[in-house]
Design an enzyme around this catalytic site. Sequence first.
Site, PDB file in Angstrom:
ATOM      1  N   THR A 194       0.836  -1.210   0.000  1.00  0.00           N
ATOM      2  CA  THR A 194       0.000   0.000   0.000  1.00  0.00           C
ATOM      3  C   THR A 194       0.867   1.255   0.000  1.00  0.00           C
ATOM      4  OG1 THR A 194      -1.676  -1.225   1.224  1.00  0.00           O
ATOM      5  CG2 THR A 194      -1.915   1.160   1.150  1.00  0.00           C
ATOM      6  N   CYS A 195       1.931   1.237   0.777  1.00  0.00           N
ATOM      7  CA  CYS A 195       2.828   2.395   0.824  1.00  0.00           C
ATOM      8  C   CYS A 195       3.489   2.613  -0.538  1.00  0.00           C
ATOM      9  CB  CYS A 195       3.892   2.206   1.904  1.00  0.00           C
ATOM     10  SG  CYS A 195       3.217   2.020   3.567  1.00  0.00           S
ATOM     11  N   ALA A 196       3.949   1.541  -1.136  1.00  0.00           N
ATOM     12  CA  ALA A 196       4.568   1.622  -2.461  1.00  0.00           C
ATOM     13  C   ALA A 196       3.571   2.156  -3.479  1.00  0.00           C
ATOM     14  CB  ALA A 196       5.094   0.251  -2.880  1.00  0.00           C
TER      15      ALA A 196
END
Length: 167
Positions: A59-61
């Site tokens: 999700t961060c990526a």
Amino acid sequence: MSAITLHGNKMNTLKNLPEVGGTAPGFNLVNGDLATVSLDDFKGSKVILNIFPSVDTGTCAASVRKFNEAAAALENTKVLCISRDLPFAQARFCGAEGLNNVVSLSDFRDQSFGKDYGVELVDGPLQGLLSRAVVVLDENQKLRYTEQVSEVSEEPNYKAALEALQD
């Protein structure tokens, strides 16, 4: 303090995000060259703070990729991707992905950003990392928009953040 979840498991941030309409707290973060970068370095530009636990999660990526794509079309706007990852990990990820429209910055050195913006996780499995949040600043470092994402595994509201630049 904001109550958020990770896959439904409750955890808390240190405090709430700064209030829209106020002046953004200053910060000192570390870039890929291990140099200190401050909020004042971006004075005169609109700024999106894309805050997240670690670039090593899907999700961060995805949020870094999405804001990198959007940043290519934004005028007078800097997108800062902020986590407590080491700058080497941030640079490796952005280099491998070809992401050159965002600025990766780390709060690993003095960890004051997480405290000042209230996004430091104080309990739960990600304790000590930053929560997922987005903060939009105008050219005068006034807060235009904030979002504390309530479920860490979900992406932020990109549309609302980008629209806040237009107001």
